[in-house]
Motif scaffolding. Structure first.
Motif, PDB file in Angstrom:
ATOM      1  N   ASP A   1       0.831  -1.202   0.000  1.00  0.00           N
ATOM      2  CA  ASP A   1       0.000   0.000   0.000  1.00  0.00           C
ATOM      3  C   ASP A   1       0.867   1.255   0.000  1.00  0.00           C
ATOM      4  OD1 ASP A   1      -2.488  -1.495   0.342  1.00  0.00           O
ATOM      5  OD2 ASP A   1      -1.703  -1.928   2.335  1.00  0.00           O
ATOM      6  N   TYR A   2       2.065   1.129   0.526  1.00  0.00           N
ATOM      7  CA  TYR A   2       3.045   2.219   0.514  1.00  0.00           C
ATOM      8  C   TYR A   2       4.433   1.597   0.628  1.00  0.00           C
ATOM      9  CZ  TYR A   2       2.400   1.581   5.598  1.00  0.00           C
ATOM     10  OH  TYR A   2       2.279   1.046   6.857  1.00  0.00           O
ATOM     11  N   ASN A   3       5.438   2.338   0.200  1.00  0.00           N
ATOM     12  CA  ASN A   3       6.798   1.809   0.128  1.00  0.00           C
ATOM     13  C   ASN A   3       7.485   1.902   1.484  1.00  0.00           C
ATOM     14  OD1 ASN A   3       9.303   0.907  -0.572  1.00  0.00           O
ATOM     15  ND2 ASN A   3       9.810   2.612  -1.935  1.00  0.00           N
ATOM     16  N   ASP A   4       7.200   0.930   2.328  1.00  0.00           N
ATOM     17  CA  ASP A   4       7.855   0.821   3.625  1.00  0.00           C
ATOM     18  C   ASP A   4       7.684  -0.613   4.095  1.00  0.00           C
ATOM     19  OD1 ASP A   4       8.928   2.803   5.982  1.00  0.00           O
ATOM     20  OD2 ASP A   4       7.886   1.058   6.812  1.00  0.00           O
ATOM     21  N   ALA A   5       8.736  -1.165   4.698  1.00  0.00           N
ATOM     22  CA  ALA A   5       8.697  -2.564   5.119  1.00  0.00           C
ATOM     23  C   ALA A   5       7.574  -2.839   6.107  1.00  0.00           C
ATOM     24  CB  ALA A   5      10.042  -2.951   5.728  1.00  0.00           C
ATOM     25  N   LYS A   6       7.196  -1.849   6.880  1.00  0.00           N
ATOM     26  CA  LYS A   6       6.110  -2.061   7.847  1.00  0.00           C
ATOM     27  C   LYS A   6       4.854  -2.565   7.155  1.00  0.00           C
ATOM     28  CE  LYS A   6       3.016   0.136  11.144  1.00  0.00           C
ATOM     29  NZ  LYS A   6       2.615   1.360  11.872  1.00  0.00           N
ATOM     30  N   ASN A   7       4.599  -2.105   5.939  1.00  0.00           N
ATOM     31  CA  ASN A   7       3.366  -2.476   5.258  1.00  0.00           C
ATOM     32  C   ASN A   7       3.326  -3.954   4.891  1.00  0.00           C
ATOM     33  OD1 ASN A   7       1.706  -2.210   2.232  1.00  0.00           O
ATOM     34  ND2 ASN A   7       0.740  -1.582   4.150  1.00  0.00           N
ATOM     35  N   PHE A   8       4.479  -4.599   4.773  1.00  0.00           N
ATOM     36  CA  PHE A   8       4.520  -6.040   4.586  1.00  0.00           C
ATOM     37  C   PHE A   8       4.426  -6.773   5.926  1.00  0.00           C
ATOM     38  CE2 PHE A   8       6.346  -4.536   0.638  1.00  0.00           C
ATOM     39  CZ  PHE A   8       5.821  -5.403  -0.301  1.00  0.00           C
ATOM     40  N   LEU A   9       5.192  -6.315   6.905  1.00  0.00           N
ATOM     41  CA  LEU A   9       5.301  -7.043   8.158  1.00  0.00           C
ATOM     42  C   LEU A   9       4.090  -6.871   9.070  1.00  0.00           C
ATOM     43  CD1 LEU A   9       9.081  -6.376   8.913  1.00  0.00           C
ATOM     44  CD2 LEU A   9       8.035  -8.418   7.909  1.00  0.00           C
ATOM     45  N   TYR A  10       3.379  -5.750   8.935  1.00  0.00           N
ATOM     46  CA  TYR A  10       2.244  -5.516   9.836  1.00  0.00           C
ATOM     47  C   TYR A  10       1.163  -6.579   9.668  1.00  0.00           C
ATOM     48  CZ  TYR A  10      -1.897  -3.923   7.202  1.00  0.00           C
ATOM     49  OH  TYR A  10      -3.029  -3.876   6.435  1.00  0.00           O
ATOM     50  N   LEU A  11       1.156  -7.265   8.512  1.00  0.00           N
ATOM     51  CA  LEU A  11       0.165  -8.304   8.276  1.00  0.00           C
ATOM     52  C   LEU A  11       0.184  -9.373   9.345  1.00  0.00           C
ATOM     53  CD1 LEU A  11       0.712  -8.886   4.443  1.00  0.00           C
ATOM     54  CD2 LEU A  11      -1.160  -7.635   5.508  1.00  0.00           C
ATOM     55  N   PHE A  12       1.346  -9.580   9.977  1.00  0.00           N
ATOM     56  CA  PHE A  12       1.512 -10.707  10.890  1.00  0.00           C
ATOM     57  C   PHE A  12       1.466 -10.312  12.359  1.00  0.00           C
ATOM     58  CE2 PHE A  12       3.552 -11.573   6.847  1.00  0.00           C
ATOM     59  CZ  PHE A  12       2.849 -12.709   6.458  1.00  0.00           C
ATOM     60  N   ARG A  13       1.145  -9.035  12.615  1.00  0.00           N
ATOM     61  CA  ARG A  13       0.928  -8.654  14.000  1.00  0.00           C
ATOM     62  C   ARG A  13      -0.356  -9.315  14.497  1.00  0.00           C
ATOM     63  NH1 ARG A  13       2.704  -2.294  14.547  1.00  0.00           N
ATOM     64  NH2 ARG A  13       2.595  -2.818  16.754  1.00  0.00           N
ATOM     65  N   THR A  14      -0.358  -9.703  15.752  1.00  0.00           N
ATOM     66  CA  THR A  14      -1.550 -10.324  16.323  1.00  0.00           C
ATOM     67  C   THR A  14      -2.769  -9.423  16.150  1.00  0.00           C
ATOM     68  OG1 THR A  14      -0.165 -11.459  17.948  1.00  0.00           O
ATOM     69  CG2 THR A  14      -2.524 -11.311  18.428  1.00  0.00           C
TER      70      THR A  14
END
Length: 544
Positions: free
Chosen positions: A445-458
């Motif tokens: 959705d935007y160019n930042d690694a958080k946007n990939f990794l946030y998917l796996f937060r509880t």
């Protein structure tokens, strides 16, 4: 980006105000078949992949839905011709020294029914998407907003969200932590405004043809489910003079080979999606039209970690070891894509390099032997196979890859059933956590690694398809959010990704390339990392 489920009969109600006048001027029609436009009307026919479930930005989450919605609605920021954020509904902004308060000046403009767009529309919209009653799958994307998570979890009322209208044209947004990616986030569909006056009046029906109004370059003229969606130019759009396409018609084209035939027959001007069985022909015969470019996207196999024995790390590791991604990328598919041994694609902003699957450099024969040993430790073997199902989409390439996975996993005592579904059904299964393992993909959705990794937060709920939960991962992600130093934040995100990979939460597959066919006479199409090409920047220039 995925979806919800709303279907209805074909509507033929007219659109109010200026939009109706535009339809009369342009001679807009609701014909279900493709009719050659009159000379004065420029029509673009776009093959768009899947059928949308909803055109409500708070109820949609698929890229195919974003393509359509983003032609009609514009957020505080929007995308330029290269997919980069520029001011949209806001004409300017300022940021406090601590990066936590952003103030936006809303440009003077109207909804397509003539009602002014105000700061209160954004306050209403952001409260609505985060209200748990809305049940928006994508609401977690806005958790950087002050109190957003507490509102979305029902711990605070929506009016406690950190946003307020200072006056009709001034909007203030407070954040939990600094968010350097915020302009990109505010160009995303989750942050789009919805017309408060219509949503309050029509409720769930507000986005149907004949009711839907927009603040962007196009308005909704017709939607015939599983056939087409037609948009017409919004004469009241602030930059209407520079919009060259008068009408754009989006078609669901899950069958990419059939879509290619339609494009060659002149029924489509561009197509989103290409089959591997057509790639050699396209490279040889339509090289200028074929757009294969790296972008911020990853293909993976989701694992339902709530189901035994997939909740056993040994089983997840064995499945990942035995999956030969390189064969899939290089021999089964021919899209010039690289096998993925991380979840975050290379070149993504905001993360330090170094994370990788532990077996990335291990020869496949050794991987297979280790996988067999792990499966035997977990209680499986030649006489006792693991019986699970792999959910796949309808495209022929999904079936090809599924057959390869089936063969590879058979070597580690897995009896794999392939289950094919339409795209909307597949993503409903993922959202509902109703699967064993499933094909999946994520487009940033935007160019930042958080946007990939946030998917796996509880806390990511049904965006976290497999419901994998890890306290150390959650802690590292929270620390990264609080970090003010860019290098420290990048290191924390790298550590978080390594935790994800070491626990085999998912099976990474490939870093994706765009797969577009764009006729050379369609100008203004610029491949970019976000893979966003709004119709407002396109034009048609046929040779005379």
């Amino acid at each position: 980006m995925m979806e919800t489920h709303v279907m209805w009969n074909f509507w033929t109600r007219t659109i109010a105000g200026g939009a109706l006048a535009a339809m009369l001027v342009l001679g807009a029609a609701y014909a279900p078949s493709i009719v050659k436009a009159q000379a004065q009307t420029v029509v673009l026919h776009r093959g768009n992949g899947a059928e949308p479930d909803s055109l409500d930005p708070h109820k949609s989450s698929g890229t195919w839905e974003n393509h359509i919605i983003g032609d009609m609605l514009i957020g505080i920021f929007t995308e330029d011709i290269d997919g980069k954020p520029i001011h949209g509904a806001a004409e300017s902004h300022s940021v406090s020294e601590d990066g936590l308060t952003w103030t936006f000046k809303i440009r003077p403009h109207n909804w397509s029914d003539g009602v002014p767009v105000t700061a209160d529309d954004f306050v209403f919209s952001w409260r609505r998407i985060l209200d748990p009653a809305t049940a928006s799958q994508y609401a977690t994307l806005l958790y950087p907003f002050k109190n957003a998570q507490a509102v979305n979890e029902g711990k605070l009322p929506p009016d406690h969200l950190g946003v307020r209208a200072i006056d009709a044209s001034t909007l203030e947004l407070q954040l939990e932590n600094p968010a350097p990616y915020l302009p990109q986030l505010l160009a995303h569909q989750t942050a789009f405004p919805v017309p408060k006056h219509l949503v309050e009046h029509y409720g769930a029906d507000w986005f149907k043809p004949g009711i839907y109004v927009s603040n962007g370059p196009y308005v909704l003229a017709a939607w015939e489910p599983n056939n087409f969606i037609k948009l017409i130019k919004n004469p009241g759009f602030w930059d209407a003079a520079n919009v060259q396409i008068d009408e754009v018609i989006f078609y669901p084209t899950d069958n990419t080979s059939a879509a290619l035939k339609r494009l060659r027959a002149g029924e489509l001007d561009m197509q989103n999606g290409v089959s591997s069985q057509d790639i050699d022909w396209l490279k040889a015969n339509m090289p200028e039209a074929l757009k294969l470019q790296p972008y911020l996207a990853v293909s993976y196999i989701a694992i339902n970690s709530t189901r035994a024995p997939l909740n056993d790390k040994r089983v997840r590791e064995a499945l990942s070891l035995a999956f030969d991604r390189d064969t899939v990328a290089d021999k089964v598919l021919k899209f010039n894509e690289a096998a993925a041994y991380t979840f975050v694609p290379p070149g993504t902003a905001g993360i330090a390099p170094g994370a990788a699957l532990s077996f990335a450099s291990m020869p496949y024969a050794e991987r297979l032997a280790k996988a067999q040993a792990l499966m035997q430790e977990a209680g499986f073997g030649p006489g006792k196979p693991l019986k699970i199902a792999l959910e796949i989409g309808p495209a022929p390439d999904n079936k090809r890859v599924g057959a390869v996975v089936q063969q590879q996993w058979a070597a580690i005592y897995v009896d794999l059933e392939l289950r094919a579904s339409e795209s909307k059904v597949l993503y409903a299964l993922l959202k509902e956590n109703n699967f064993d393992v499933s094909q999946a993909a994520w487009v940033a959705d935007y160019n930042d690694a958080k946007n990939f990794l946030y998917l796996f937060r509880t806390e990511s709920k049904d965006m976290n398809y497999g419901r994998w939960s890890n306290a150390e991962f959650d802690r590292l992600m929270a620390e990264a959010d609080k970090a003010r130093d860019e290098a420290a934040r990048g290191a924390l995100l790298r550590q978080a990704e390594q935790v994800l990979l070491d626990d085999y939460a998912v099976i990474t597959n490939r870093y994706l390339n765009t797969r577009h066919i764009v006729q050379p006479y369609v100008k203004g199409f610029h491949p970019n990392l976000r893979d966003v090409n709004r119709t407002r920047w396109l034009s048609i220039e046929r040779a005379s």
